[in-house]
Design an enzyme around this catalytic site. Structure first.
Site, PDB file in Angstrom:
ATOM      1  N   GLN A  52     -15.435 -33.700  43.101  1.00  0.00           N
ATOM      2  CA  GLN A  52     -15.830 -34.884  42.328  1.00  0.00           C
ATOM      3  C   GLN A  52     -16.930 -35.609  43.084  1.00  0.00           C
ATOM      4  O   GLN A  52     -17.291 -35.225  44.189  1.00  0.00           O
ATOM      5  CB  GLN A  52     -14.619 -35.812  42.114  1.00  0.00           C
ATOM      6  N   HIS A  58     -15.010 -17.364  14.377  1.00  0.00           N
ATOM      7  CA  HIS A  58     -16.386 -16.926  14.612  1.00  0.00           C
ATOM      8  C   HIS A  58     -16.961 -17.593  15.860  1.00  0.00           C
ATOM      9  O   HIS A  58     -17.543 -16.930  16.717  1.00  0.00           O
ATOM     10  CB  HIS A  58     -17.293 -17.218  13.409  1.00  0.00           C
ATOM     11  N   CYS A 118     -16.881 -10.461  14.728  1.00  0.00           N
ATOM     12  CA  CYS A 118     -15.688 -11.336  14.636  1.00  0.00           C
ATOM     13  C   CYS A 118     -14.927 -11.076  13.335  1.00  0.00           C
ATOM     14  O   CYS A 118     -15.476 -10.513  12.395  1.00  0.00           O
ATOM     15  CB  CYS A 118     -16.100 -12.799  14.754  1.00  0.00           C
ATOM     16  N   ASP A 127      -6.534 -34.840  40.088  1.00  0.00           N
ATOM     17  CA  ASP A 127      -7.697 -35.578  40.589  1.00  0.00           C
ATOM     18  C   ASP A 127      -7.977 -36.788  39.717  1.00  0.00           C
ATOM     19  O   ASP A 127      -7.474 -36.891  38.609  1.00  0.00           O
ATOM     20  CB  ASP A 127      -8.935 -34.676  40.590  1.00  0.00           C
ATOM     21  N   GLY A 150     -15.761 -33.718  36.535  1.00  0.00           N
ATOM     22  CA  GLY A 150     -16.443 -35.000  36.359  1.00  0.00           C
ATOM     23  C   GLY A 150     -17.862 -34.884  35.872  1.00  0.00           C
ATOM     24  O   GLY A 150     -18.668 -35.798  36.064  1.00  0.00           O
ATOM     25  N   ASP A 183     -15.037 -23.920  30.331  1.00  0.00           N
ATOM     26  CA  ASP A 183     -14.166 -24.188  29.184  1.00  0.00           C
ATOM     27  C   ASP A 183     -14.799 -25.320  28.410  1.00  0.00           C
ATOM     28  O   ASP A 183     -15.485 -26.171  28.998  1.00  0.00           O
ATOM     29  CB  ASP A 183     -12.757 -24.619  29.630  1.00  0.00           C
ATOM     30  N   ASP A 235      -4.866 -27.388  33.079  1.00  0.00           N
ATOM     31  CA  ASP A 235      -5.517 -28.482  33.795  1.00  0.00           C
ATOM     32  C   ASP A 235      -4.415 -29.326  34.437  1.00  0.00           C
ATOM     33  O   ASP A 235      -3.234 -29.081  34.209  1.00  0.00           O
ATOM     34  CB  ASP A 235      -6.431 -29.281  32.868  1.00  0.00           C
ATOM     35  N   SER A 236      -4.800 -30.308  35.226  1.00  0.00           N
ATOM     36  CA  SER A 236      -3.786 -31.022  36.018  1.00  0.00           C
ATOM     37  C   SER A 236      -3.154 -32.176  35.265  1.00  0.00           C
ATOM     38  O   SER A 236      -2.170 -32.742  35.706  1.00  0.00           O
ATOM     39  CB  SER A 236      -4.441 -31.594  37.267  1.00  0.00           C
ATOM     40  N   CYS A 266     -22.373  -9.529  13.873  1.00  0.00           N
ATOM     41  CA  CYS A 266     -21.274 -10.151  14.619  1.00  0.00           C
ATOM     42  C   CYS A 266     -19.978  -9.383  14.318  1.00  0.00           C
ATOM     43  O   CYS A 266     -19.698  -9.050  13.171  1.00  0.00           O
ATOM     44  CB  CYS A 266     -21.125 -11.614  14.215  1.00  0.00           C
ATOM     45  N   CYS A 290     -16.899 -12.395  10.222  1.00  0.00           N
ATOM     46  CA  CYS A 290     -18.140 -11.704   9.831  1.00  0.00           C
ATOM     47  C   CYS A 290     -17.897 -10.258   9.406  1.00  0.00           C
ATOM     48  O   CYS A 290     -18.677  -9.701   8.640  1.00  0.00           O
ATOM     49  CB  CYS A 290     -19.144 -11.748  10.978  1.00  0.00           C
TER      50      CYS A 290
HETATM   51 ZN    ZN Z   1     -18.825 -13.867  13.335  1.00  0.00          ZN
END
Ligand code: ZN
Length: 380
Positions: A197, A343, A314, A146, A224, A274, A92-93, A312, A317
């Site tokens: 923005q 997870h 991950c 910005d 924003g 994000d 990011d800036s 799952c 899990c």
């Molecule tokens: Zn998981």
């Protein structure tokens, strides 16, 4: 900086794309995993990122600048080498943190003077400084510097702020072009994304989107949002603004959001996201599943031998029970927190994969409806 985005197909306004960078090609829509200081809070390593399906790591310019310093990182060959992560990184800036964390800010045409939240020392950051810091970090994608006006700011404040941010964007572009032409620059293919923005004022947003599109940057963000407005206001801004950003460039919605927010934004033509929710909630034992969030601290999981979510893939899990993870959390063991963060991040990255597949198969709308219905059924 020519376009490196390929729009593969559309399902309604939802888009399937591919972004090619010097650090590899990634599939959109995608979620960027937020590693504020070049690490995701919760003991998550670059190796972990590979295991949870992370395509793009995001680091914060302001934080790395005030602590450890971008010049030291440049001496290590940039962020990719420093953290041993070789897929794309977006920085990011610094603008958002300057306006949300730092004290004693003074905004002028040249940039912003403020005090570090770490030790109070005075720092000046403008478009050129932000570009130089991000160039030192050598990220794949650099964000324009910005100002992010508060969601409830009056028109009289927002309009001149947006106009100044537009002038800053032209300066960012000129400075990045200069930096990318220097011999000792770490990533001479660094891409600059512009940021739209305008708070909740659609007319200001649309005018701004048209003007910044003329700069023909490799990508554009809507910034924003998720800063205090309602979800309905946010969806309305996206629906009105996205059509005025170039259709052949990626569109990034900054700092958003819940799985529901992401589904709604994809439906309105957003490609990149994000958010700190998955890691922050994970650290508190709040876990995402396809059937709503669960709080692993609840007594009812004390003897539950199932994984957090059946099926799952991950690292948590695949191996551990709810009972064990709850025990770790209750005992204050760092491993409990780490497994929960892994997870949740896996859940977000996998959710994006499911979204991409549903767009590929022209069934995004039904996928979205079914998932929202299931998640609202809440297992708590
Ligand atoms: Zn998981």
């Amino acid at each position: 900086m020519s376009s490196c985005f390929k729009l593969i197909k559309k399902d309604g306004e939802a888009r399937r794309g591919e972004l090619t960078t010097v650090h590899g090609t990634v599939q959109t829509p995608l979620f960027m995993n937020v590693g504020t200081v070049a690490a995701i809070k919760g003991g998550v390593s670059s190796e972990d990122l590979e295991n949870i399906g992370c395509q793009v790591e995001l680091s914060n310019t302001y934080h790395l600048h005030v602590r450890t310093g971008d010049e030291l990182i440049k001496r290590f060959g940039g962020l990719h080498k420093f953290m041993d992560w070789h897929k794309p990184i977006l920085t990011d800036s610094g603008g958002f943190q300057v306006f949300s964390l730092a004290s004693m800010r003074k905004i002028k045409e040249e940039g912003v003077t403020f005090r570090s939240h770490i030790d109070g020392h005075k720092i000046f950051m403008g478009p050129e400084e932000s570009m130089r810091i991000q160039s030192n970090l050598g990220s794949t994608i650099a964000m324009a510097f910005d100002e992010c006006p508060p969601a409830k700011a009056e028109r009289e404040y927002v309009l001149p702020s947006v106009q100044r941010t537009e002038r800053w964007l032209a300066r960012c572009k000129a400075e990045m072009d200069r930096l990318n032409s220097l011999e000792d620059t770490i990533n001479i293919d660094q891409l600059l994304f512009g940021i739209n923005q305008g708070a909740v004022y659609n007319d200001i947003r649309i005018d701004n989107a048209k003007r910044i599109s003329e700069l023909d940057l490799p990508g554009y963000a809507i910034g924003g949002l998720a800063v205090g407005e309602t979800h309905e206001e946010m969806y309305d801004v996206i629906a009105h603004t996205a059509p005025f950003l170039p259709s052949d460039k990626p569109r990034y919605l900054m700092g958003v959001g819940t799985p529901a927010n992401i589904l709604e934004a994809v439906e309105r033509g957003i490609d990149m996201f994000d958010c700190v929710y998955p890691s922050r909630n994970g650290r508190h034992g709040h876990l995402y599943t396809h059937f709503g969030k669960i709080n692993i601290n609840n007594a009812k999981y004390a003897e539950d031998d199932r994984p957090i979510e059946e099926g799952c893939g991950c690292p948590a899990c695949r191996r551990y029970s709810r009972a064990y993870i709850r025990h770790l959390h209750k005992s204050g063991e760092m491993l409990g927190l780490r497994l929960c963060v892994l997870h949740n991040l896996y859940f977000y990255n996998h959710l994006m994969e499911e979204i991409r597949q549903s767009i590929d198969e022209d069934r995004f709308a039904s996928f979205k409806k079914e998932l929202l219905d299931n998640m609202n059924s809440s297992v708590e």
